[in-house]
Scaffold this motif. Structure first.
Motif, short mmCIF file in Angstrom:
data_model
loop_
_atom_site.label_atom_id
_atom_site.label_comp_id
_atom_site.label_asym_id
_atom_site.label_seq_id
_atom_site.Cartn_x
_atom_site.Cartn_y
_atom_site.Cartn_z
N TRP A 1 0.81 -1.22 0.00
CA TRP A 1 0.00 0.00 0.00
C TRP A 1 0.84 1.28 0.00
CZ3 TRP A 1 -5.56 0.22 0.39
CH2 TRP A 1 -6.05 1.53 0.45
N ASP A 2 1.71 1.43 0.99
CA ASP A 2 2.42 2.70 1.13
C ASP A 2 3.34 2.98 -0.05
OD1 ASP A 2 1.22 3.39 3.51
OD2 ASP A 2 2.68 2.29 4.72
N ASN B 1 -8.99 7.43 1.65
CA ASN B 1 -9.56 8.47 2.51
C ASN B 1 -9.25 8.19 3.98
OD1 ASN B 1 -11.04 10.90 2.74
ND2 ASN B 1 -12.86 9.75 3.41
N HIS B 2 -9.36 6.93 4.37
CA HIS B 2 -9.08 6.55 5.75
C HIS B 2 -7.67 6.99 6.16
CE1 HIS B 2 -9.04 4.23 9.44
NE2 HIS B 2 -7.90 3.66 9.04
N ARG B 3 -6.69 6.62 5.33
CA ARG B 3 -5.31 6.99 5.66
C ARG B 3 -5.09 8.49 5.59
NH1 ARG B 3 -1.92 1.78 4.64
NH2 ARG B 3 -3.71 0.37 4.79
N PHE B 4 -5.76 9.13 4.67
CA PHE B 4 -5.64 10.59 4.57
C PHE B 4 -6.19 11.26 5.83
CE2 PHE B 4 -8.19 14.43 3.28
CZ PHE B 4 -7.13 15.33 3.36
N LEU B 5 -7.34 10.78 6.30
CA LEU B 5 -7.94 11.40 7.49
C LEU B 5 -7.09 11.17 8.74
CD1 LEU B 5 -11.77 10.83 6.85
CD2 LEU B 5 -10.44 12.94 6.56
N LEU B 6 -6.32 10.08 8.75
CA LEU B 6 -5.37 9.90 9.87
C LEU B 6 -4.36 11.05 9.88
CD1 LEU B 6 -4.64 6.04 9.86
CD2 LEU B 6 -6.06 7.36 11.47
N SER C 1 -12.48 15.68 4.04
CA SER C 1 -12.70 14.29 3.59
C SER C 1 -12.96 14.19 2.09
CB SER C 1 -13.90 13.71 4.36
OG SER C 1 -14.20 12.43 3.85
N ILE C 2 -12.46 13.12 1.49
CA ILE C 2 -12.74 12.87 0.07
C ILE C 2 -14.22 12.54 -0.12
CG2 ILE C 2 -12.23 11.31 -1.86
CD1 ILE C 2 -9.37 11.03 -0.67
N ILE C 3 -14.81 11.97 0.93
CA ILE C 3 -16.23 11.63 0.88
C ILE C 3 -17.06 12.73 1.53
CG2 ILE C 3 -17.99 9.89 1.49
CD1 ILE C 3 -15.80 8.63 -0.14
N ALA D 1 -8.18 14.41 -6.19
CA ALA D 1 -7.09 14.87 -7.05
C ALA D 1 -5.98 15.54 -6.23
CB ALA D 1 -7.61 15.83 -8.12
N ILE D 2 -6.37 16.30 -5.23
CA ILE D 2 -5.36 16.99 -4.41
C ILE D 2 -4.58 15.97 -3.58
CG2 ILE D 2 -4.99 18.62 -2.51
CD1 ILE D 2 -7.56 20.09 -3.49
N VAL D 3 -5.31 15.04 -2.98
CA VAL D 3 -4.66 14.04 -2.12
C VAL D 3 -3.74 13.14 -2.94
CG1 VAL D 3 -5.10 12.08 -0.58
CG2 VAL D 3 -6.53 14.12 -0.42
N GLY D 4 -4.14 12.84 -4.18
CA GLY D 4 -3.39 11.89 -4.99
C GLY D 4 -2.32 12.50 -5.87
N SER D 5 -2.07 13.81 -5.74
CA SER D 5 -1.08 14.48 -6.60
C SER D 5 0.03 15.11 -5.77
CB SER D 5 -1.74 15.60 -7.41
OG SER D 5 -2.76 15.09 -8.23
#
Ligand code: 73E
Length: 836
Positions: free
Chosen positions: A357-358, A403-408, A425-427, A441-445
C-alpha cells in the motif's frame, strides 16, 4: 548470417535516410497519387475538396515520417516523459498548422498553384476537429503545440468522440443544436492503430482471496469494452520533433455472451454489444458545469483505464523496477475529469503488481499532478458513492482506504477537529454520499496548480485553505498561455509580416520575448501606417465573413467591438447587450449635430450555450432580438450594428480575433479562472475592456492599465456587493432603468420572452451585472474617446502586441516542465527538418 540476409539488411539501412522530398514536383506527385490511389478518383479532374484531401494525405505522410523518427528516438534515449490527460482537445484545423510548422508553406503554395488551386482556399475545405467545449480544450491543444516545439517528450491522451461539439444554428434568434458527425468525410489527420487495443471492465464484483502475503482482491465479471487507439501527430515548429495525441475509441469486446445467444436472444445480445460503442459517441457539451450522468463517468474511466495500460506497457519495455516509474513518467490531469486515473494506477499497482500500500501510494502521488480550471461550485465534480460502487466496485473500496489513511494525517495535524475532517474528507457525507473528485485529485497528486495568479490565490486561500495548510508546498500557479504559431503566425499573416520586418527576424515565432523590441518604433509613422492597414485588411476579411454567414453589411471603418466565448451568466454577455441597448437608445435621442460625434461600432458576439442551459439560451435570444431591431433601424445605420456570428469555433476565432479593435473580458471578478482569448486578442493588438479577473490582472501588469479599459468591482468587493444586493440596498442606475423599461415595453419583441432575464437581475443578481453597469458605461465612454485619436489608439495597440511574451504557451510549458514535471527537452538528432 547468410550473405543474402546481410544484403537485405544493408538495403534497409540505406533506405533509412530516404525521406520524402519537399520540392514542388515531389509534392505534386504525392498529391496526384493520393487523389488517384487513396481517394480512388481520377487525377485529371478533381475538385477543391479532393485537392484538400490529397494535400492533407501528403502532409500526413511527412508527419508520419517525423513521428516515427521522433518516437524511435525517444525509445532509444528513454527520457522522462509527460502525459497530458484531457477529456477535451479543441484542435481546430490541421492543414495550415502542419504546413507552417514543417516550414513548407511556399512549397505547397506553388505546387498547388500549378495544379490550379490556391493553398489558402484549400484550408477552408477542412472541417474543424471540435473535441472540446472552450478554453480548457483549446488550452490542451495550445500546450501540445508548445510541447512539440520545445522538443519535450510528451504525449496527449484523450477520447475520440464520434460527435464533437454540436453545430449551432440561429433560427428566429434562438440557438439550435445539430450533432457534429465530424468523421463523415474521413479524417486524414488520424492514424488508426488496430494493433493498440486494451480491454476495459465495468460493473462486476470484487472477491477477496486469502493469500500468504495478505488478502488479494479480484475484480471480476461485469461488462468488457475494447479501447482502440487513434493517433494524431503533433508537429513542433521548425523541428523534426513530432509528438502525439492518442485518442481512444470504444468498440465491442470480442467475448460474446453465449447464454444470451443460446437463449435465442441473438438480437438483444448484439444490441448489448452496440451499447459499448456509445461510450465514446459524444462530447458532453457543458462548459464549466458538472453533469452527473453515468455515461460521463464511464467515459472518464474508459479513458484513464486504456491510457494507463498504454503508459505502463511503454514503461515496462525498458524498466522492471516500479520505484523508477515516477522518474520516467509524469501525468498531468487537465481538471478533475481524469481523476479516477489516480485510483486506477493505484489499483493496478496493488492488485496486479502486488506492491504494498504505502509504496504504491508513493508511486501514485509522485506521478500525478492536477490542474484546477474553475472554482464555480456548479462545475465541481462529485460522483455519488452508489454510482461508483456499482460501476467500479474495486475503485470505491480503494477510495475508502485512501480516505481513511488521509484522514489519519488530518487528525495528526488537527487532533480531535471533527470539522476539519468533515471539510477535508474525500467523501462528502449527507443524504447521498459523494466522492469529491477535487479532494481526491489533491490528495493523490504531488502538485496542484491554478491557471492564473489570481485564480491560484483563490484555489489556495478561498477554496482549499485547509489543504494548503496541510501541504503548503503542493500549491502552485501556472498562468495559461496560447500558441503564437496559430494565434499570430497563422491567423494574422499581415501582423506576422510587420513583426518580421520591424524585428528583422522571425525568431518571435518561437521566442515571443522578441516582440518587446517593437516598442522602439512606437512613434514611427511608417509602422503606425502599416499597423492600421493590416488591421483594416483583417476587418475587411471579417466583414466578408459576416456578410457571407449573416447577410449583414458592416462598415469596416467602425470600431469592431468583440465578445466571443461560451455563453454563460458569469461571463456576462448580458452586461454587454444591456450596454448596447443603452447606446442605441442614446443615439436615437441625439440631435443630428450630436450624432456627428458618435463613434461607429460593430458589436460582434459569438458563442455556444450548453443545450440544457435555459438562461444562457435566453441571453442568445435577447442579443439576436436587439440585433434585429438595431440592424433594421435606418436612423442608426451608420453608427451601430450588432452581429451574432453562429457556430463559433476555432477556425472562426482565427478570423475574428485579428480583426477586433476591442475585446470584452467582463466576467464578474473572481469567476473566470484565467481566460485565454484575452491573450489571443492582446497578441493581435486588440485592447481589452475588462474586469480585474483571471489573467486580465496579469495582462494589465504586462501591458499597463493605461493601455486597456479596466472597470468594475474587484474580487475582494464581491462578497460585500452581494450582501448589498440581498439587503436591497442597490440603487438601479437610471440609464439601466431606461433599458429595462424599453425591454418591458416590447421595443425588442414580446417582453414575456425576456421577463425571466429581468427577473433574475431583480431578485438575485448573483453576477452583479447591475452594480457593474454604470462603471461599464464609463469604460465604454473612454473607449469612444480614445478611438477619436487614432494614432494614440494605434500606439496602445502596438504596446499590447509587444507586451505579450508572458502569455505564450511556450513560457507556460517551460514552467510546467521545470517546476512540476521535471522533464527536459529531447531533440531528435536529424538532418534539416525540411529535408531537401
Ligand atoms: O477561465 C477558463 C480558463 O481559461 C475556464 O473557465 C476554463 O478553462 C480555461 C483554461 O484554463 C474551464 N473550463 C472548464 N473549467 N474551467 C470546464 C469544466 C467542466 C467541463 C468542461 C470545461
Amino acid at each position: 548470417v547468410p550473405p543474402t540476409e546481410k544484403k537485405k539488411g544493408s538495403k534497409l539501412f540505406a533506405l533509412k535516410t530516404d525521406f520524402l522530398k519537399n520540392d514542388e514536383d515531389s509534392i505534386q506527385k504525392g498529391i496526384l497519387d493520393h487523389v488517384e490511389y487513396t481517394l480512388a478518383r481520377t487525377k485529371y479532374n478533381f475538385d477543391s475538396f479532393s485537392a484538400y484531401q490529397g494535400s492533407a494525405y501528403t502532409v500526413r505522410d511527412r508527419l508520419i515520417e517525423r513521428w516515427n523518427e521522433t518516437q524511435q528516438y525517444y525509445t532509444e534515449k528513454d527520457p522522462k516523459r509527460v502525459y497530458y490527460l484531457s477529456m477535451e482537445f479543441l484542435m481546430g484545423r490541421s492543414l495550415q498548422n502542419a504546413i507552417y510548422n514543417m516550414g513548407l508553406k511556399d512549397e505547397y503554395h506553388s505546387a498547388l498553384l500549378e495544379l490550379g488551386f490556391e493553398l489558402e482556399d484549400l484550408y477552408e475545405e477542412e472541417k474543424d476537429a471540435a473535441l472540446g467545449n472552450g478554453g480548457l480544450g483549446r488550452l490542451a491543444s495550445c500546450f501540445m503545440d508548445s510541447l512539440a516545439t520545445l522538443k519535450y517528450p510528451a504525449w496527449g491522451y484523450g477520447l475520440r468522440y464520434n460527435y464533437g461539439m454540436f453545430e449551432q444554428g440561429i433560427y428566429d434568434g434562438y440557438q439550435t443544436e445539430v450533432p457534429d458527425y465530424w468523421l463523415v468525410a474521413g479524417n486524414p489527420w488520424e492514424i488508426e492503430r488496430l494493433d493498440v487495443q486494451y480491454t476495459v471492465r465495468f460493473y462486476g464484483h470484487v472477491t477477496e482471496r486469502k493469500s500468504s502475503e495478505g488478502n488479494k482482491f479480484d475484480w471480476e465479471g461485469g461488462e468488457l469494452v475494447q479501447a482502440i487507439a487513434y493517433d494524431a501527430p503533433i508537429p513542433g515548429y521548425a523541428t523534426t520533433n513530432t509528438n502525439n495525441i492518442r485518442l481512444w475509441s470504444s468498440k465491442p469486446h470480442k467475448e460474446f455472451d453465449l447464454d444470451a445467444f443460446n437463449g435465442g436472444n441473438y438480437l438483444s445480445a448484439v444490441e448489448a454489444k452496440q451499447r459499448s460503442e456509445n461510450i465514446t459517441s459524444v462530447l458532453y457539451p457543458n462548459d464549466n458545469t458538472y453533469s452527473g450522468k453515468e455515461l460521463r463517468l464511464k467515459q472518464q474511466y474508459f479513458f484513464v483505464a486504456a491510457t494507463l495500460c498504454d503508459i505502463i506497457r511503454r514503461f515496462k519495455k525498458n524498466h522492471s523496477n516500479w520505484a523508477d516509474f515516477p522518474n520516467k513518467v509524469a501525468i498531468q490531469l487537465n481538471d478533475t475529469h481524469p481523476t479516477i486515473g489516480i485510483v486506477e494506477l493505484f489499483r493496478k499497482l496493488i492488485d496486479e503488481e502486488h506492491i504494498q500500500w504505502d509504496e504504491a501510494w508513493q508511486i501514485v502521488t509522485k506521478t500525478y499532478a492536477y490542474t484546477n480550471h474553475t472554482i464555480l461550485p456548479e462545475a465541481l465534480e462529485m460522483w455519488p458513492v452508489s454510482l461508483i460502487e456499482n460501476l467500479l466496485p474495486r475503485h470505491m473500496q480503494l477510495i475508502y482506504g485512501i480516505n481513511h489513511r488521509f484522514l489519519l494525517q488530518v487528525t495528526q495535524k488537527w487532533p480531535g477537529d471533527i470539522g476539519k475532517m468533515r471539510s477535508l474528507s474525500i467523501i462528502q457525507e449527507g443524504d447521498e454520499k459523494k466522492v469529491r473528485m477535487a479532494h481526491l485529485a489533491i490528495v493523490g497528486s504531488h502538485c496542484v496548480n491554478g491557471v492564473a495568479a489570481m485564480h491560484s490565490e483563490l484555489v489556495r486561500n478561498a477554496v482549499f485553505p485547509d489543504f494548503a495548510a496541510l501541504w503548503p508546498n503542493k500549491f502552485q500557479n501556472k498562468t495559461n498561455g496560447v500558441t503564437p504559431r496559430r494565434w499570430i503566425q497563422q491567423a494574422n499573416p499581415g501582423l506576422s509580416s510587420i513583426l518580421n520586418k520591424w524585428l528583422k527576424t522571425d525568431k518571435w515565432v518561437t521566442q515571443l520575448e522578441c516582440v518587446k523590441d517593437l516598442k522602439q518604433h512606437i512613434n514611427n509613422p511608417e509602422l503606425i501606417e502599416e499597423w492600421k492597414s493590416v488591421k483594416q485588411f483583417n476587418k475587411e476579411r471579417l466583414a466578408d465573413f459576416i456578410h457571407k454567414t449573416c447577410g449583414i453589411q458592416v462598415n469596416t471603418n467602425a470600431l469592431f467591438d468583440v465578445h466571443i466565448k461560451r455563453i454563460h451568466e458569469y461571463k456576462r454577455q448580458l452586461l454587454n447587450i444591456l450596454g448596447v441597448i443603452y447606446r442605441y437608445l442614446s443615439i436615437k435621442k441625439m440631435s443630428p449635430k450630436d450624432r456627428a460625434n458618435v463613434v461607429s461600432r460593430v458589436v460582434v458576439f459569438a458563442g455556444k450555450a450548453a443545450p440544457g442551459y435555459v438562461m444562457a439560451k435566453r441571453h442568445i435570444k435577447l442579443i439576436n432580438s436587439v440585433a434585429e431591431v438595431i440592424n433594421n433601424d435606418k436612423e442608426v445605420d451608420q453608427y451601430l450594428k450588432v452581429v451574432f456570428i453562429p457556430n463559433y469555433n476555432v477556425s472562426i476565432a482565427q478570423v475574428i480575433v485579428p480583426a477586433s479593435d476591442i475585446n470584452q473580458q467582463i466576467s464578474t471578478a473572481g469567476t473566470e479562472a484565467s481566460g485565454t482569448s484575452n491573450m489571443k486578442f492582446t497578441m493581435n493588438g486588440s485592447l481589452i475592456i475588462g474586469t480585474l479577473d483571471g489573467a486580465n490582472v496579469e495582462i494589465a501588469e504586462e501591458v499597463g492599465q493605461e493601455n486597456m479599459f479596466i472597470f468594475g468591482l474587484r474580487t475582494h468587493e464581491i462578497a460585500g456587493a452581494r450582501e448589498k444586493m440581498r439587503q436591497k440596498e442597490v440603487v438601479i442606475d437610471s440609464r439601466l432603468q431606461e433599458v429595462f423599461l424599453n425591454i418591458e415595453l416590447g421595443t425588442f419583441g414580446p417582453p414575456e420572452i425576456f421577463k425571466p432575464i429581468l427577473d433574475s437581475l431583480m431578485y438575485n443578481d448573483f453576477y452583479l451585472t447591475m452594480q457593474d453597469f454604470p462603471l461599464y458605461l464609463d469604460a465604454q465612454a473612454e473607449v469612444d474617446a480614445l478611438w477619436k485619436t487614432q494614432d494614440a489608439w494605434i500606439r496602445k495597440s502596438i504596446i499590447n502586441t509587444s507586451s505579450t511574451y508572458f502569455f505564450s504557451s511556450d513560457r507556460a510549458m517551460k514552467e510546467y516542465a521545470e517546476e512540476i514535471w521535471n522533464i527536459e527537452p529531447c531533440e531528435v538528432e536529424t538532418s534539416d527538418y525540411r529535408r531537401y
